[in-house]
Scaffold this active site. Structure first.
Site, PDB file in Angstrom:
ATOM      1  N   ARG A 161      69.481  41.609  25.511  1.00  0.00           N
ATOM      2  CA  ARG A 161      69.594  40.462  25.918  1.00  0.00           C
ATOM      3  C   ARG A 161      70.992  40.047  25.509  1.00  0.00           C
ATOM      4  O   ARG A 161      71.887  39.463  26.512  1.00  0.00           O
ATOM      5  CB  ARG A 161      68.838  39.429  25.354  1.00  0.00           C
ATOM      6  CG  ARG A 161      67.205  39.363  25.814  1.00  0.00           C
ATOM      7  CD  ARG A 161      66.591  38.322  25.040  1.00  0.00           C
ATOM      8  NE  ARG A 161      65.090  38.565  25.147  1.00  0.00           N
ATOM      9  CZ  ARG A 161      64.205  37.948  24.666  1.00  0.00           C
ATOM     10  NH1 ARG A 161      64.353  36.652  24.037  1.00  0.00           N
ATOM     11  NH2 ARG A 161      62.892  38.227  24.760  1.00  0.00           N
ATOM     12  N   GLU A 179      64.814  36.672  36.394  1.00  0.00           N
ATOM     13  CA  GLU A 179      64.733  35.430  35.846  1.00  0.00           C
ATOM     14  C   GLU A 179      66.219  35.000  35.242  1.00  0.00           C
ATOM     15  O   GLU A 179      66.622  35.874  34.643  1.00  0.00           O
ATOM     16  CB  GLU A 179      63.663  35.012  34.864  1.00  0.00           C
ATOM     17  CG  GLU A 179      63.682  33.509  34.297  1.00  0.00           C
ATOM     18  CD  GLU A 179      62.318  33.353  33.130  1.00  0.00           C
ATOM     19  OE1 GLU A 179      62.610  34.029  31.977  1.00  0.00           O
ATOM     20  OE2 GLU A 179      61.847  32.179  33.118  1.00  0.00           O
TER      21      GLU A 179
END
Lengths: 142, 458, 458, 142
Positions: free
Chosen positions: B89, B156
Site C-alpha cells: 500500500r 478500489e
C-alpha cells in the site's frame, strides 16, 4: 488569554481516535489545540513548540507500549535547549514492558513531567501546570 | 524515490513497468477474456434487486491466497477480494518482497506487485466470480498496472478515501493526482470496450462518519473519475447503525448520481457493514452482520462488504469469513421482503442528507478543478472528516448519535452548512448542558454504540 | 401387554415401576433440586421479551447423548431436548433395549426408559439449562415416570397432538386418558410446589395445518390439562410461512388462554420453525430458520424450536444444529426491533382466527367431558386434521395457501364453521375454475411452498 | 351411481401425505373414497372390499420400495376368493429392487392389474377399469 497546548501521538503509534477525542475534550475546555496527529517524531513536537511558544504543555499520547523508545531523545533535545515546556504523557503506558512502576520511573527519568493513567485528568493536570508556572513567574517577579 | 516511467499515461516505477506485458497485450487480454467481469456482476445484482456479498480477504503467500479464495467461494459471494498488504500500500515493494521471503504469514495482505501479474491471473482463474483489489493506498498506480495486467476488472480507492484514514501526511493534491491517472487509464480502457469497476471507499475513518461527509467525499471522487472517463462506479457507504438513516444514505447515492453524474455512467451503491467498534459477543456480532444485509437490500445496494463475527478479534479465519458471507446474504433473502420501513421518515432523511451533501460539494465544484477544490476545501475545513489520520483533514467536526442512534453533527467545525442544517443538527444533538468530561464520555459511548447493546442481545 | 401397576395415579408397566425410586423421593428430589427449571426459563424469556431457542436432539448411546448436549450448549439454547427413539415412543422397551445393545447408532433418539432415571439425571447435570423430553408417544406414562424420577421439569405431548401424526389406530379415548393421567401427576406435583412445564405439540401433521386447527387442538389439550391441575403450559404453533398469519396465531395463544384458561396458569407460546417440506439449498434454509426467529419475536413467543439447514437431508449433525440455534436467535436480536408489521392486518387475522377456534372448540366443550368430546368430534369430523396418519381423524379438510401464502381452508369438510367463516375461506381460496388434476397440483405446490422460492433465494 | 374406490398405503409404508393427496384428488373427481390409510395389511384391503362390494378398484400406494413384499400374499388371497376386484398399485415403485422393468413384471406376476408411475393417471385408469367392467357385463348379458 487563549490557553494553548500542543498535542500528538508518539512516533511509532498510529492510533488516531483517542488523539482526536483528547483534542475534542481540550477544545471543549476552551483550549486552542495544535494537534500534530499520529506518528509524530519528538523533534516535530519541539518544532511546534518553537512555532507556538505560548503553549502551556506538550501532550503526547502512546497506546502501543513503545512510549520509552519513542521518547528516548527527550533528554538530548532538552540538553539542546528545546522542548523545555512541561511534557505530559498519557495512554496505555502499562502494556508490554511498562507494566511495572519501574517502567513509569524510567519515563520520568527521561524527563516526562506528568504521566496520566486516565485522560480525564488532563485538564486538571494542565491547570496545575499553569498554576505552577504562574507561581514561578510571581516568584521571579515577572 | 525510484525512477518512474510512463505506462499508459500513468507514472509508475521503472522496475514495476519492466515486468509488465505491453499495454496493447493487456488491453487485448482484458477485452477478450471470458472471465466473469465485476461490472456484469454488479449489473446483474441491480437487475435482481438482491445485493451480492463480498468479503475482505488477503494473505501473503500465493498458495495460501489461492486456498483462501477457494474456501470462501462456496459460501456464495458475488465477488471476491484480494486485499493487499500494508507494505505494498505504501509502495514499499522491497519490504513486501523481503517479508514474503522470510515470513509470508506476517503479511496482512497479498503483495500483488511482488507476486506479479502472472500469479494474479492464477488467482482470477481459481474461482468463478470476479475479484477486486482492495488496499488503502494513496498512490496505487503501480498496483493498478499489475492488477490490469493480471486481468482484474475492479479496483478500489480514491484520492480522498484512500488518503484520510491511511496516511498522516500525503497532500490531497498528491493523492488526487495519482488517482486521476488511474481513472484516466480506466477511461482509455472504456474507449477500448473494457469496463473497469472503480469502487470508492466512503468509509473514511470508520468512526462515526456523518453520512453527508461520506457521500460528499465519494461524490467528489466520482465526479473526478467520470471526468477522466470512468463508466462504472461502485460508491460505498458505511453502515452507521440506524436503519432509516442508512437506507436513506444508500438510496441517496443513486439520487445524487442522477443529479451530478452523466446518465451513461453505471453507479452501484455498496454497503460496508458496520466498520466501527464491533461487538465481541458472537450472537450480537452475527446479528449485526445480518442487519447489514437487510439494510443493504432495503437501501437498494448492489453489493455488501460483509463483516465477520471475529471482527473484534482481528483478521478472521476462512470459516468465520464464509459464515459472514452467508449471514450477510441471509439478510437479503426474499423471505424478509415483508419488512417495511417508515417511508416518510426515510424521505425526510434523504431530503436533509442530500441538502447537506450539496452544501458541502457545490462550493468545491465552483472553480471546476476538482482535485484543487478538494485540497483547498480540506485545508480550510470546508470539507472535513472526524478522527482523521491525515493532518490534511482538520477533524474539527464532532459527530454524535441522536436519540434514535442516527449519526449527526454535534459540532460542524468549518463546514459551510446553512443555518437550517446547523439548527437541525443542533436540535437533534442537544442533550442538555454537559461538562466537557461528560461530552467526551458521550462521544466515546457513541463510538461504542454496538458494545452497549451487547449485554442485552448476546 | 405387560402387567401394569399404579404409580402416583398413573398406570405404568410393573417392570418400569420396579426400577423407580419412591414417589415421595421423586417429589422431594424435584422440590429441592437446584437445577434450572423449565418454568423459570420460560418466565424469564417472557419477561425479557426475547424468546429462547431450543433444538431437537437425541441419540441412542448415553455418552453420545451427553456429548451432544455439551456440544449444543455453547450455541446459547435456553432449553435443550432429549428426543426419544421410536421404539420407546411405542412402548417397545425390549426392542429399544436390544437396539441399544446391538446398534445404538441406529436409534433415532435416546431410549430414556432403557437407560433409566439415574442416567437421565446425568444428562440434566451435564448442562446449565433445563432439558425437555420430546417424543411423540400416544401413551407416555412410563416415560413420564422415568423422566420425573430423573428430574426433568418439562415434558411434551398431549392426547391429540401426539396421536394424530404418529399412530394409525390409537383411539382418542385411549390417548386422552393416558395424557389425563400424566397431567394429573403434574397437578399433584404442583400442589407440592413442583411446577412441570407441559408442552402441547400443535404442529400435528406438519403439512399445511390451518392455524385454527392447531390452536383448537392445543386449546382442548390445555383445558383438559388444567382441569387435572397443570399450571405451566407451553403451547406450540407451527410456522406456516406468512408472517401476519403466524404472528396473529402466536398472539392468539395468549388471547385464547385468557378467555378459556384460569389466570393462575402460566401459558407460554412456542413457535415451531417451519415443519413442512424444507428447502435443500443452504441459503434458503438458513434464511427460513432466521425468519422463524424473527416471527417468534414479533409474535411474542417465549420459545422457538429451531430447525437446521440439514433439515431436508435428515437428522442434523451437532454443528448444523448449533448453527440452527444461533441462526434462530439472530432473528430475535434487538437490532431488528425496527421491523414493524401492519398491525391492522394482524388484528383482522387474530379476530377471524379466534372466531374459527371458538367455532371448533365451543361445541366440544358443551358436554363438559373434554376427552369424550374430543373423541366424538373427531369421529364426526367436527374436529379434523389434514393429512392425518391416524384413521381416527377423517382428513376431509383440504388446506390451501391464499395469494399471500397464508394457510386457509379450501374445503372445510365437516368442521362446524359459520357461514361467515366458510365464505371468507372460499373467497380467499377461490382460484377460479380448475380441473381436479390442477387442484391436486395446487395442493402439492402449497405443500412445497418453500421449495418454489428456492430458485430465487439460494 | 356413486363411484367408490378403496384406498390405502402398503403394510410397511407410513407415508400419509401422498395417500391423502390421492384421496383428495379422487374426491374432487366425484369418487367416494374408503381410505384405509397408512400401514394397511393386504387382508384389510380384502375386508374393506367385502364391506364395500361396489368398489371399482383397490388402490394401493407404496413409496418405500417394499411393494413386492407387502403384496406377496395377493395370489393366496385371490386363490381364497378374496380381493378379486382390480388392484391398482402406484408410488415410487422404481426405487431399490424395483428399478428394472423386471421389478414391474414381478409385481404383475403377483396379480397387480394396473401399475401407475404417475398418480395423475389414476382417474383415467379407473375410467378404463369401469369401461372394461361394463363391457364385460354387457358381454355377459348382465
Amino acid at each position: 488569554m487563549q490557553r494553548l497546548v500542543i498535542l500528538g501521538v508518539a512516533h511509532s503509534d498510529a492510533h488516531a481516535v483517542a488523539n482526536h477525542l483528547i483534542a475534542m475534550q481540550l477544545r471543549e475546555y476552551g483550549f486552542t489545540v495544535v494537534n500534530l496527529g499520529v506518528c509524530t517524531p519528538l523533534a516535530d513536537f519541539a518544532a511546534a513548540l518553537e512555532a507556538n511558544p505560548t503553549a502551556e504543555a506538550v501532550v503526547i499520547g502512546s497506546l502501543n507500549g513503545h512510549a520509552y523508545a519513542d521518547l528516548a531523545d527527550l533528554p538530548a533535545l532538552r540538553a539542546a535547549g528545546r522542548l523545555r515546556c512541561p511534557v505530559v504523557l498519557g495512554g496505555n503506558l502499562t502494556v508490554g514492558s511498562h507494566k511495572s512502576a519501574g517502567g513509569i520511573e524510567r519515563l520520568r527519568g527521561l524527563g516526562v513531567d506528568h504521566i496520566l493513567e486516565n485522560p480525564f485528568e488532563l485538564p486538571m493536570v494542565l491547570d496545575l501546570i499553569r498554576e505552577a508556572a504562574t507561581a514561578g513567574r510571581v516568584a521571579a517577579g515577572v | 524515490m525510484s525512477e518512474t516511467v510512463d505506462w499508459a499515461g500513468m507514472r509508475i516505477d521503472r522496475s514495476t513497468a519492466a515486468d509488465l506485458p505491453q499495454w496493447r497485450e493487456t488491453v487485448d487480454a482484458l477485452r477478450t477474456s471470458t472471465r466473469p467481469r465485476a461490472a456484469d456482476a454488479l449489473r446483474a445484482a441491480h437487475r435482481t434487486g438482491r445485493p451480492i456479498a463480498q468479503p475482505r480477504c488477503g494473505v501473503g503467500g500465493h498458495e495460501e491466497m489461492l486456498e483462501l479464495l477457494r474456501r470462501l467461494e462456496p459460501a456464495g459471494p458475488g465477488m471476491l477480494t484480494v486485499t493487499i498488504d500494508s507494505y505494498t500500500r505504501l509502495k514499499q515493494f522491497d519490504r513486501a518482497a523481503q517479508a514474503l521471503r522470510e515470513a509470508p504469514a506476517d503479511l496482512n495482505g497479498y503483495p500483488l506487485t511482488v507476486h506479479g501479474w502472472r500469479r494474479g491471473r492464477q488467482l482470477l482463474d481459481a474461482v468463478g466470480v470476479p475479484l477486486e483489489v482492495r488496499h488503502g493506498s494513496p498512490d496505487a498506480r503501480d498496483l493498478f498496472a499489475v492488477a490490469l495486467a493480471a486481468g482484474f476488472t475492479s479496483f478500489e480507492g480514491g484520492g480522498i478515501g484512500y488518503n484520510v484514514p491511511y496516511c498522516k501526511d500525503v497532500p490531497f493534491a498528491t493523492s488526487m493526482e495519482a488517482w486521476r491517472q488511474v481513472d484516466a487509464v480506466c477511461g482509455a480502457l472504456a474507449d477500448d470496450g473494457v469496463i473497469v469497476d472503480r469502487e470508492l471507499f466512503g468509509t473514511l475513518t470508520a468512526v462515526l462518519v456523518p453520512p453527508s461527509i461520506s457521500l460528499a467525499c465519494t461524490l467528489l471522487e466520482a465526479i473526478a473519475a467520470v471526468r477522466e472517463g470512468v463508466r462504472c462506479l461502485s460508491i460505498a457507504y458505511p453502515q452507521g447503525g440506524e436503519v432509516h438513516q442508512d437506507v436513506a444514505a444508500l438510496r441517496s447515492i443513486r439520487a445524487l448520481a442522477a443529479r451530478y453524474l452523466p446518465p451513461h455512467v453505471a453507479v452501484h451503491p455498496v454497503l460496508h457493514e458496520f466498520m466501527g467498534v464491533f461487538p465481541r459477543g458472537r450472537g450480537t456480532a452475527d446479528a449485526l452482520i445480518l442487519y447489514g444485509g437487510l439494510v443493504a437490500r432495503l437501501g437498494g445496494a448492489d453489493k455488501i462488504i460483509n463483516k465477520t463475527n471475529q471482527e473484534a478479534y482481528g483478521i478472521p479465519d476462512a470459516d468465520a469469513n464464509a459464515l459472514g458471507i452467508r449471514t450477510a446474504l441471509m439478510g437479503t433473502s426474499e423471505l424478509l421482503d415483508f419488512v417495511a420501513l417508515d417511508e416518510a421518515r426515510i424521505d425526510e432523511e434523504m431530503s436533509w442528507l442530500q441538502r447537506e451533501v450539496a452544501e458541502l460539494v457545490d462550493p468545491v465544484l465552483q472553480d471546476g478543478d476538482v482535485p484543487a477544490g478538494v485540497a483547498g476545501a480540506f485545508a480550510a475545513g470546508r470539507l472535513d472528516v472526524p478522527f482523521s489520520a491525515s493532518v490534511h483533514a482538520r477533524s474539527l467536526v464532532v459527530p454524535a448519535r441522536d436519540a434514535t442512534g442516527a449519526i449527526r453533527y454535534r459540532r460542524t467545525g468549518e463546514l459551510p452548512f446553512s443555518a437550517a442544517v446547523r439548527q437541525r443538527n443542533d436540535r437533534l444533538t442537544d442533550t442538555g448542558a454537559g461538562s466537557p468530561d461528560r461530552f467526551i464520555q458521550a462521544v466515546t459511548a457513541d463510538i461504542n454504540y454496538f458494545l452497549t447493546s451487547e449485554g442485552v442481545t448476546s
